[in-house]
Design a protein around this motif. Structure first.
Motif, PDB file in Angstrom:
ATOM      1  N   MET A 237       0.890  -1.297   0.151  1.00 54.55           N
ATOM      2  CA  MET A 237       0.138   0.041  -0.250  1.00 54.55           C
ATOM      3  C   MET A 237       0.994   1.438   0.066  1.00 54.55           C
ATOM      4  N   LEU A 238       0.410   2.199  -0.545  1.00 54.31           N
ATOM      5  CA  LEU A 238       1.065   3.499  -0.674  1.00 54.31           C
ATOM      6  C   LEU A 238       0.995   4.267   0.682  1.00 54.31           C
ATOM      7  N   VAL A 239       2.235   4.794   1.268  1.00 56.39           N
ATOM      8  CA  VAL A 239       1.990   5.616   2.290  1.00 56.39           C
ATOM      9  C   VAL A 239       2.650   7.166   2.153  1.00 56.39           C
ATOM     10  N   THR A 240       2.169   8.219   2.556  1.00 57.38           N
ATOM     11  CA  THR A 240       2.680   9.442   2.295  1.00 57.38           C
ATOM     12  C   THR A 240       3.983   9.509   3.052  1.00 57.38           C
ATOM     13  N   GLN A 241       5.113  10.501   2.818  1.00 57.73           N
ATOM     14  CA  GLN A 241       6.061  10.627   3.376  1.00 57.73           C
ATOM     15  C   GLN A 241       6.047  11.945   4.358  1.00 57.73           C
ATOM     16  N   TYR A 242       4.824  12.682   4.266  1.00 58.43           N
ATOM     17  CA  TYR A 242       4.417  13.435   5.190  1.00 58.43           C
ATOM     18  C   TYR A 242       3.212  13.070   6.252  1.00 58.43           C
ATOM     19  N   GLU A 243       3.572  13.712   7.428  1.00 59.89           N
ATOM     20  CA  GLU A 243       2.594  13.201   8.257  1.00 59.89           C
ATOM     21  C   GLU A 243       1.117  13.954   8.409  1.00 59.89           C
ATOM     22  N   GLY A 244       0.197  13.486   9.086  1.00 59.58           N
ATOM     23  CA  GLY A 244      -1.258  14.169   8.983  1.00 59.58           C
ATOM     24  C   GLY A 244      -1.230  15.580   9.025  1.00 59.58           C
ATOM     25  N   SER A 245      -0.744  16.432   9.854  1.00 57.71           N
ATOM     26  CA  SER A 245      -0.804  17.766   9.757  1.00 57.71           C
ATOM     27  C   SER A 245      -0.023  18.388   8.690  1.00 57.71           C
ATOM     28  N   VAL A 246       0.824  17.743   8.357  1.00 61.97           N
ATOM     29  CA  VAL A 246       1.527  18.530   7.006  1.00 61.97           C
ATOM     30  C   VAL A 246       0.598  18.146   5.859  1.00 61.97           C
ATOM     31  N   ILE A 247       0.025  17.031   5.715  1.00 58.75           N
ATOM     32  CA  ILE A 247      -0.865  16.350   4.712  1.00 58.75           C
ATOM     33  C   ILE A 247      -1.938  17.423   4.456  1.00 58.75           C
ATOM     34  N   GLU A 248      -2.579  18.007   5.479  1.00 59.11           N
ATOM     35  CA  GLU A 248      -3.696  18.821   5.489  1.00 59.11           C
ATOM     36  C   GLU A 248      -3.231  20.111   4.965  1.00 59.11           C
ATOM     37  N   SER A 249      -1.926  20.597   5.116  1.00 53.63           N
ATOM     38  CA  SER A 249      -1.688  21.920   4.702  1.00 53.63           C
ATOM     39  C   SER A 249      -1.121  21.859   3.082  1.00 53.63           C
ATOM     40  N   THR A 250      -0.912  20.622   2.667  1.00 53.41           N
ATOM     41  CA  THR A 250      -0.781  20.470   1.000  1.00 53.41           C
ATOM     42  C   THR A 250      -2.277  20.619   0.418  1.00 53.41           C
ATOM     43  N   GLY A 251      -3.363  20.617   1.065  1.00 53.15           N
ATOM     44  CA  GLY A 251      -4.600  20.710   0.542  1.00 53.15           C
ATOM     45  C   GLY A 251      -5.302  19.374   0.359  1.00 53.15           C
ATOM     46  N   LEU A 252      -4.843  18.130   0.779  1.00 56.09           N
ATOM     47  CA  LEU A 252      -5.273  16.986   0.717  1.00 56.09           C
ATOM     48  C   LEU A 252      -5.953  16.712   2.143  1.00 56.09           C
ATOM     49  N   ILE A 253      -7.076  16.033   2.115  1.00 56.28           N
ATOM     50  CA  ILE A 253      -7.941  15.946   3.539  1.00 56.28           C
ATOM     51  C   ILE A 253      -7.565  14.558   3.820  1.00 56.28           C
ATOM     52  N   LYS A 254      -7.548  14.560   5.254  1.00 54.80           N
ATOM     53  CA  LYS A 254      -7.387  12.932   5.715  1.00 54.80           C
ATOM     54  C   LYS A 254      -8.619  12.391   6.098  1.00 54.80           C
ATOM     55  N   MET A 255      -8.790  11.270   5.828  1.00 54.96           N
ATOM     56  CA  MET A 255     -10.110  10.506   6.106  1.00 54.96           C
ATOM     57  C   MET A 255      -9.891   9.372   7.160  1.00 54.96           C
ATOM     58  N   ASP A 256     -10.811   9.307   8.268  1.00 57.26           N
ATOM     59  CA  ASP A 256     -10.269   8.583   9.221  1.00 57.26           C
ATOM     60  C   ASP A 256     -11.081   7.152   9.058  1.00 57.26           C
ATOM     61  N   PHE A 257     -10.607   6.101   8.915  1.00 54.25           N
ATOM     62  CA  PHE A 257     -11.301   4.659   8.757  1.00 54.25           C
ATOM     63  C   PHE A 257     -10.852   3.633   9.820  1.00 54.25           C
ATOM     64  N   LEU A 258     -11.549   3.831  11.008  1.00 52.28           N
ATOM     65  CA  LEU A 258     -11.010   3.306  12.371  1.00 52.28           C
ATOM     66  C   LEU A 258     -11.772   2.065  12.677  1.00 52.28           C
ATOM     67  N   GLY A 259     -11.011   0.856  12.850  1.00 54.58           N
ATOM     68  CA  GLY A 259     -11.992  -0.161  13.329  1.00 54.58           C
ATOM     69  C   GLY A 259     -12.596   0.022  14.703  1.00 54.58           C
ATOM     70  N   LEU A 260     -13.813  -0.657  14.768  1.00 54.62           N
ATOM     71  CA  LEU A 260     -14.655  -0.672  16.053  1.00 54.62           C
ATOM     72  C   LEU A 260     -13.621  -1.241  17.255  1.00 54.62           C
ATOM     73  N   LYS A 261     -13.031  -2.393  16.851  1.00 55.76           N
ATOM     74  CA  LYS A 261     -12.315  -3.357  17.776  1.00 55.76           C
ATOM     75  C   LYS A 261     -11.146  -2.336  18.295  1.00 55.76           C
ATOM     76  N   THR A 262     -10.586  -1.825  17.255  1.00 55.62           N
ATOM     77  CA  THR A 262      -9.365  -0.769  17.549  1.00 55.62           C
ATOM     78  C   THR A 262      -9.894   0.298  18.341  1.00 55.62           C
ATOM     79  N   LEU A 263     -10.890   0.705  17.946  1.00 59.30           N
ATOM     80  CA  LEU A 263     -11.434   1.917  19.076  1.00 59.30           C
ATOM     81  C   LEU A 263     -11.560   1.539  20.228  1.00 59.30           C
ATOM     82  N   SER A 264     -12.453   0.242  20.719  1.00 61.29           N
ATOM     83  CA  SER A 264     -12.208   0.013  21.801  1.00 61.29           C
ATOM     84  C   SER A 264     -11.128  -0.467  22.705  1.00 61.29           C
TER      85      SER A 264
END
Length: 587
Positions: free
Chosen positions: A542-569
Motif C-alpha cells: 500500500m502507498l504511504v505518504t512521507q508527510y504526516e497528517g498535519s503536513v498533509i492537510e496543509s498541502t490541500g489533501l484531506i485526511k479521512m479516518d477509517f477506524l476499526g470498531l475493535k481498534t477503537l475499543s
C-alpha cells in the motif's frame, strides 16, 4: 554570504542524522548564513517542516534529497558480481517544477525500486530531470567511487552522463574534506575532471549533526542503526568528528585552493526558488450519476431525501439550518468531500459492514445526519455546526468513521479500486526517542548493565508538576537520585544520561497511521512524496505518504479516518488504564 551548505542530513535521515531541523536552522542563522539545504537520505519526510521553519527564521530553504541510483534497472532485485547496489546522488529543486519532479523521483524509488534502499534508475532521472540541479555527492557517489579505485575514465563517463541527463550547468562535481586521506586524493581527481570536462565544482560538508560536540551522540545513533555496540571495532563510523554545520570561514580554510567551489554554492542557492502553496484543496471530483448537472445538485438531492426521512415534520427552522450548512459546504469547496464520505459509508451499509454512529465535530452537522454519515441528531443534542466547519477560519473538515474490523479492509479495498491505487494512500507516522526509550537505547549500545539501565528509566517520572512534557532534563531537576547519577564518577552512568538527553526526541522509526487515509485529485505523488508498506490485513503493498497528517492537510489533501470498531475499543481501554494508573478520575 558566498557559501551555502548544500549537503545536509536532518534527523529524518533515520538513525543516520541527529541534527534537529530547528537547531540546524538556528545554527545557520547564528553563522550569518542566508540559505540552507535539506538532503536527507532517500526521503523527503522533513521537507515541509524544514521549509516552514527556514522561512520563519529568514533562511532561504533549498529542498533536496540524497537519492540512491542503481546502475541497472530499478526493477532488478539482484546485482552482477562486483557491481554496486546503488550510488548516492544529490538532487536540489531549482523551481516548483523541480520540486514536483523531485517528489516523483523519490516516490518511484520506493514504489518501483526498493531493494535495501529506495533506488531509482537513469530512466527515472531522465524522465523527471527538469528543474533539478544535481551534484556527485560523497565518496558513495558514482564519480567519487570510481576515482577512489583509480578508474578515472569510468568516473569521467559517469560525470558526462549526469551532465547529459540534467543539462549544461545543472550538474556539479562535489568536493568534501572531513580529514580523510581518501577524500583528499579524490578531490585532486575531481578538480582535474572539472578542468577537462568543464563541469563546475562545489564544496560541501556532509552534515549529519549540528555542532562539533554532537559527534559522540551521533556515533551512538549509528550503533542503533547498525545494531552494534559502541565498543565494537567492526562497525560504521564517521571518523574525525567533522560532519557538523561549519562556518564559511572553516569551509574557506579547507578549500582555499578552489574558491570557485564555494562561490558556486551561493550561485546555486540564488537559482533555487521553490514556493509551496498551502491550503489549496486537491480533492477528487465525485462522479455524479446521470440526471444531475453537478456535484452540488447531487449533494442537495441526497440531503433533501435524508432530511425527509430524519425530520418528517420538516420544521422551517431545521430547513434553514440545512440550507445554511449546504451553503457553507459549497462555498468552502467541500461538496465532493461529503459525497465521497457518503459514498463509502453507503457502500459499507449496503454490504452489511458495521458502521459506527459518528464521532467528533462532524456530529454537529445536519447534512452529515441527513446523509447517514452520522446517526446522532445534532438538533436533539444542541450540537454546533461551526465546530465542524467555519468559513471564518481555515480548518479542514474531520469526519471520523468507525467500521467493524472485518469489514474495514473491504471498504478500503473498494475505495482503492474506485479511485485508483495511485490516488489512495495511508499516512506515515513517526516514532521518536522519548526519555525512557532514549536512556534504554544509549545504555544498550554503551553496554551499561541492564540493572542500571532499568534503574535509570524507572527514575523518570510519569508526571512533573507544572511541566507539560516529561524530559530527561526536567527529570534531572525533579529527581535527586537521577541528578546524582548524572554526576557519577562512573563514566557509563554519566555518559548514558548525557547522550540520551542529546538524542531525546530524535525520530527513530516510521509507522502507518492506524486509520488515516487520503484520496487525491490526481496521483498522490504529484503532490506529496510516497513510500510503501505492507497491508497487514491483506499482505498487499500500500502507498504511504512521507508527510504526516498535519503536513498533509496543509498541502490541500484531506485526511479521512477509517477506524476499526475493535481498534477503537482497544484505544479507549488503553486510555482508561492510563488515567487509572495516574490517579485521574474516570468519567
Amino acid at each position: 554570504m558566498a557559501f551555502i551548505h548544500l549537503h545536509v542530513h536532518t534527523e529524518y535521515s533515520l538513525l543516520d542524522g541527529s541534527g534537529k531541523i530547528p537547531e540546524l536552522i538556528q545554527r545557520a542563522k547564528e553563522l550569518g548564513q542566508t540559505a540552507l539545504a535539506v538532503t536527507d537520505h532517500g526521503v523527503m519526510y522533513g521537507v515541509i517542516d524544514f521549509y516552514k521553519a527556514a522561512k520563519a527564521a529568514g533562511i532561504k530553504p533549498i529542498l533536496g534529497c540524497e537519492i540512491y541510483v542503481t546502475p541497472g534497472s530499478r526493477f532488478d532485485r539482484d546485482n552482477k558480481k562486483g557491481e554496486a547496489r546503488y550510488y548516492h546522488l544529490i538532487l536540489l529543486a531549482e523551481n516548483n517544477e523541480g520540486y514536483e519532479n523531485l517528489t516523483k523521483i523519490v516516490s518511484r524509488g520506493f514504489v518501483d525500486g526498493f531493494y535495501y534502499k529506495p533506488r531509482v534508475d537513469f530512466e527515472t532521472l531522465r524522465e523527471f530531470s527538469k528543474g533539478i540541479i544535481a551534484s556527485s555527492a560523497c565518496l558513495a557517489g558514482e564519480v567519487a567511487r570510481n576515482l577512489a579505485v583509480n578508474r578515472y575514465e569510468d568516473a569521467k563517463e559517469a560525470a558526462l552522463r549526469y551532465r547529459d541527463i540534467f543539462g549544461e550547468g545543472n550538474f556539479f562535481l562535489e568536493l568534501q574534506d572531513h580529514g580523510l586521506s581518501i577524500q583528499k586524493a579524490v578531490n585532486q581527481q575531481l578538480i582535474r575532471l572539472s578542468r577537462e570536462t568543464g563541469i563546475p565544482l562545489i564544496a560541501t560538508n556532509d552534515i549529519h549533526y549540528t555542532n562539533p560536540e554532537d559527534w559522540e551522540a551521533h556515533d551512538l545513533l549509528l550503533c542503533l542503526q547498525t545494531g552494534k555496540k559502541a565498543s565494537d571495532t567492526d562497525r560504521m563510523r564517521y571518523e574525525g568528528g567533522q560532519y557538523y554545520l561549519k562556518s564559511e570561514e572553516e569551509m574557506r580554510s579547507l578549500f582555499a585552493a578552489v574558491p570557485e567551489a564555494l562561490e558556486n554554492t551561493a550561485k546555486i542557492a540564488a537559482r533555487c526558488e521553490v514556493e509551496i502553496r498551502f491550503h489549496e484543496l486537491k480533492l477528487p471530483a465525485y462522479d455524479v450519476p446521470a440526471g444531475y448537472p453537478d456535484a452540488e445538485n447531487y449533494l442537495r438531492a441526497l440531503s433533501e431525501e435524508g432530511f425527509r426521512e430524519r425530520y418528517p415534520e420538516e420544521p422551517e427552522a431545521l430547513r434553514e439550518r440545512l440550507e445554511e450548512e449546504l451553503g457553507v459546504i459549497s462555498r468552502m469547496g467541500y461538496v465532493d468531500y461529503f459525497l465521497i464520505v457518503w459514498d463509502y459509508i453507503h457502500y459499507a451499509k449496503e454490504h452489511g459492514i458495521g458502521v459506527g454512529p459518528g464521532r467528533g465535530s462532524a456530529a454537529g452537522s445536519v447534512v452529515s445526519y441527513c446523509l447517514g454519515i452520522t446517526d446522532i441528531d445534532p438538533i436533539r443534542y444542541d450540537l454546533l455546526f461551526e465546530r465542524f466547519l467555519n468559513p471564518d477560519r481555515i480548518s479542514m473538515p474531520d469526519i471520523d468513521v468507525d467500521f467493524d474490523d472485518d469489514g474495514r479492509a473491504d471498504v478500503l479495498h473498494w475505495v482503492t479500486e474506485k479511485y485508483g491505487y495511485e490516488r489512495v494512500a495511508h499516512i506515515v507516522t513517526y516514532g521518536t526517542m522519548a526519555a525512557k526509550s532514549a536512556i534504554k537505547d544509549v545504555a544498550r549500545v554503551q553496554r551499561l548493565p541492564l540493572s542500571e539501565s532499568d534503574r535509570l528509566t524507572k527514575l523518570i517520572p510519569d508526571k512533573i508538576p507544572n511541566v507539560k512534557n516529561v524530559t530527561i532534563g526536567a527529570s534531572l531537576e525533579y529527581v535527586p537520585e537521577l541528578k546524582q547519577a548524572s554526576l557519577s564518577p562512573n563514566p557509563l552512568l554519566h555518559d548514558t544520561l548525557k547522550y540520551a538527553q542529546m538524542l531525546e526526541g530524535n525520530i527513530r522509526s516510521t509507522g502507518v497511521h492506524a486509520c488515516g487515509i487520503i484520496i487525491g485529485k490526481m496521483d498522490i505523488s504529484d503532490v506529496v512524496p510516497l513510500s510503501t508498506a505492507e497491508d497487514k490485513a491483506t499482505g498487499e503493498s500500500m502507498l504511504v505518504t512521507q508527510y504526516e497528517g498535519s503536513v498533509i492537510e496543509s498541502t490541500g489533501l484531506i485526511k479521512m479516518d477509517f477506524l476499526g470498531l475493535k481498534t477503537l475499543s482497544v484505544i479507549k481501554e488503553a486510555l482508561l488504564n492510563i488515567k487509572k494508573s495516574r490517579g485521574i478520575e474516570i468519567d
